[in-house]
Design an enzyme around this catalytic site. Structure first.
Site, PDB file in Angstrom:
ATOM      1  N   ALA A  12      65.483 -31.710  26.932  1.00  0.00           N
ATOM      2  CA  ALA A  12      66.521 -32.364  26.131  1.00  0.00           C
ATOM      3  C   ALA A  12      65.901 -33.006  24.895  1.00  0.00           C
ATOM      4  O   ALA A  12      64.679 -32.981  24.684  1.00  0.00           O
ATOM      5  CB  ALA A  12      67.213 -33.432  26.975  1.00  0.00           C
TER       6      ALA A  12
ATOM      7  N   TYR B 266      62.578 -32.149  22.292  1.00  0.00           N
ATOM      8  CA  TYR B 266      61.177 -31.927  22.641  1.00  0.00           C
ATOM      9  C   TYR B 266      60.905 -30.425  22.844  1.00  0.00           C
ATOM     10  O   TYR B 266      61.788 -29.595  22.653  1.00  0.00           O
ATOM     11  CB  TYR B 266      60.798 -32.776  23.862  1.00  0.00           C
TER      12      TYR B 266
ATOM     13  N   GLY C 129      76.414 -42.536  28.321  1.00  0.00           N
ATOM     14  CA  GLY C 129      77.487 -43.466  27.990  1.00  0.00           C
ATOM     15  C   GLY C 129      78.459 -43.750  29.122  1.00  0.00           C
ATOM     16  O   GLY C 129      79.565 -44.239  28.870  1.00  0.00           O
TER      17      GLY C 129
HETATM   18  C1  LIG Z   1      64.666 -47.072  26.664  1.00  0.00           C
HETATM   19  C2  LIG Z   1      65.091 -45.638  26.824  1.00  0.00           C
HETATM   20  C3  LIG Z   1      64.127 -44.665  27.009  1.00  0.00           C
HETATM   21  C4  LIG Z   1      64.490 -43.327  27.201  1.00  0.00           C
HETATM   22  N1  LIG Z   1      63.515 -42.399  27.479  1.00  0.00           N
HETATM   23  C5  LIG Z   1      63.895 -41.143  27.860  1.00  0.00           C
HETATM   24  C6  LIG Z   1      62.931 -40.238  28.375  1.00  0.00           C
HETATM   25  O1  LIG Z   1      61.739 -40.555  28.523  1.00  0.00           O
HETATM   26  N2  LIG Z   1      63.367 -39.003  28.734  1.00  0.00           N
HETATM   27  C7  LIG Z   1      64.687 -38.624  28.614  1.00  0.00           C
HETATM   28  O2  LIG Z   1      65.036 -37.494  28.951  1.00  0.00           O
HETATM   29  N3  LIG Z   1      65.612 -39.484  28.151  1.00  0.00           N
HETATM   30  C8  LIG Z   1      65.260 -40.729  27.803  1.00  0.00           C
HETATM   31  N4  LIG Z   1      66.210 -41.634  27.424  1.00  0.00           N
HETATM   32  C9  LIG Z   1      67.635 -41.230  27.450  1.00  0.00           C
HETATM   33  C10 LIG Z   1      68.263 -41.599  28.788  1.00  0.00           C
HETATM   34  O3  LIG Z   1      67.678 -40.868  29.859  1.00  0.00           O
HETATM   35  C11 LIG Z   1      69.769 -41.308  28.763  1.00  0.00           C
HETATM   36  O4  LIG Z   1      69.962 -39.931  28.547  1.00  0.00           O
HETATM   37  C12 LIG Z   1      70.478 -42.100  27.680  1.00  0.00           C
HETATM   38  O5  LIG Z   1      70.077 -43.459  27.695  1.00  0.00           O
HETATM   39  C13 LIG Z   1      72.003 -42.019  27.847  1.00  0.00           C
HETATM   40  O6  LIG Z   1      72.399 -42.611  29.052  1.00  0.00           O
HETATM   41  P1  LIG Z   1      73.089 -44.083  29.073  1.00  0.00           P
HETATM   42  O7  LIG Z   1      74.243 -44.021  28.104  1.00  0.00           O
HETATM   43  O8  LIG Z   1      73.525 -44.302  30.481  1.00  0.00           O
HETATM   44  O9  LIG Z   1      72.049 -45.076  28.626  1.00  0.00           O
HETATM   45  C14 LIG Z   1      65.870 -42.972  27.179  1.00  0.00           C
HETATM   46  C15 LIG Z   1      66.832 -43.959  26.978  1.00  0.00           C
HETATM   47  C16 LIG Z   1      66.477 -45.281  26.815  1.00  0.00           C
HETATM   48  C17 LIG Z   1      67.535 -46.335  26.663  1.00  0.00           C
END
Ligand SMILES: Cc1cc2nc3c(=O)[nH]c(=O)nc-3n(C[C@H](O)[C@H](O)[C@H](O)COP(=O)(O)O)c2cc1C
Length: 358
Positions: free
Chosen positions: A175, A178, A294
């Site tokens: 995703a 990368y 989200g």
């Molecule tokens: C602090 C932070 C670090 C993240 N690091 C990664 C990561 O290492 N790998 C990844 O696939 N997504 C990463 N994401 C994205 C999250 O996995 C997720 O897809 C994104 O926050 C949306 O979900 P949410 O709306 O519930 O926060 C990161 C998100 C946040 C907030």
């Protein structure tokens, strides 16, 4: 509440359908290892049905940023074992997210190495934060066909090491722009060998990597995260419906744990499509669907209740609420995520979010 019911994910019984999404937190020990603080962080969150680790570099070459953990030597495996043990002690389950940055990073983070990508096309219109300030993205070197084979072996070796380190399974980070995502996107991958060109060729890298990892992890232990509607890191794809439709179908014969779909986030991906990734692709897979992006409790409940997804992952809310399932169960208020402590720092904003008390 279906979100809080158990779920059989291959060989694993998840105690609820709340998944912690992978999150990079840049908090390593002085030796660059995941240490006791990280173990405490994951341990605190082990009541979620499944934890997915922060992105972990599969090789030294895979690194694009400072302070990224790896899983390519014995000391790293040992450090991860300290974390998986703590999660298992608390009755939890944890998958490792395996990561290669490709062109999305800066060479200064890897001791003079060069950035590599499917094609020699730089990320445009954005800059990257480095140890010496903001810089333009570099033009990456296009990987040779032989080097692609070596990277797929790196994924396989990393997956094997992750199992040695006690992870219950692994997730390919395909995703957010990368390396695997770079292979998929026709605006980034202009190769003319078997890894570029038509949809089948652009999916080949991911399919070979997944197959290689299933061989060492076994059935039900390999998942993949996809973000079909992101333009993060200048990803452009002319026909996501055809591309991801093919990919999801081609993943069906493999004995996978799940497909983890990230919805477009309104703040970032508003201009991109499809708008509802679960509706576009969820029905095409025979595997478990994890919905992400989200979600709040109510929307997550609708997602599993309707059967569009079996599990829902939470990023920011899981980071800020170590006891998220208990809070959902009680209808308790949630802690607010503090974005200023997301990346880097110490225990503040990491292990000191309060547990809910009646
Ligand atoms: C602090 C932070 C670090 C993240 N690091 C990664 C990561 O290492 N790998 C990844 O696939 N997504 C990463 N994401 C994205 C999250 O996995 C997720 O897809 C994104 O926050 C949306 O979900 P949410 O709306 O519930 O926060 C990161 C998100 C946040 C907030």
């Amino acid at each position: 509440m279906k979100l809080l019911e158990t779920y059989q994910l291959g060989p694993f019984t998840l105690r609820n359908r709340v998944v912690m999404a992978p999150m990079t937190r840049n908090r390593l020990t002085a030796e660059g290892l995941a240490g006791a603080l990280a173990a405490e962080y994951y341990h605190q969150r082990a009541t979620m049905g499944l934890l997915i680790s922060e992105a972990i570099a599969i090789s030294a070459d895979a690194i694009g940023y400072p302070m990224i953990p790896g899983i390519y030597n014995e000391a790293q495996v040992e450090s991860w074992r300290g974390i998986t043990d703590r999660v298992h002690d608390a009755g939890g389950l944890i998958f490792a997210q395996l990561w290669h940055s490709g062109r999305a990073g800066h060479s200064s983070a890897k001791d003079g190495g060069v950035m590599v990508a499917p094609s020699a096309i730089a990320i445009r219109g954005q800059q990257i934060f480095t140890k010496t300030g903001l810089k333009d993205f570099e033009v990456p070197r296009a990987l040779t066909t032989a080097e692609i084979g070596a990277i797929i072996r790196d994924y396989q070796d990393a997956a094997e090491r992750a199992m040695d380190a006690g992870f219950d399974g692994i997730e390919l980070n395909a995703a957010n722009g990368y390396l695997p995502n770079q292979f998929l996107a026709d605006g980034v991958n202009t190769r003319d060998d078997e890894y570029g060109g038509g949809v089948e060729n652009r999916c080949r890298f991911i399919l070979e990597a997944m197959d290689a990892m299933v061989q060492v992890c076994g059935p039900g232990r390999v998942g993949i995260k996809l973000s079909p509607s992101t333009d993060r890191y200048d990803i452009t794809e002319s026909n996501p419906l055809a591309l991801y439709g093919y990919l999801v179908g081609a993943l069906n014969p493999l004995p996978l744990a799940y497909l983890h779909f990230m919805q477009p986030l309104s703040t970032v991906d508003a201009a991109y499509w499809p708008k509802d990734v679960i509706s576009a692709f969820g029905g095409l897979t025979v595997h478990t669907v994890i919905a992400n992006g989200g979600y709040n409790q109510q929307r997550a409940e609708q997602e599993v209740e309707s059967g569009r997804a079996q599990l829902v992952s939470f990023g920011a809310l899981a980071l800020a609420n170590p006891d998220l399932p208990a809070r959902f169960a009680a209808g308790a208020p949630l802690n607010t995520p503090d974005a200023s402590t997301f990346y880097g720092g110490n225990e503040h904003g990491y292990t000191d979010y309060p547990f809910w008390k009646k």
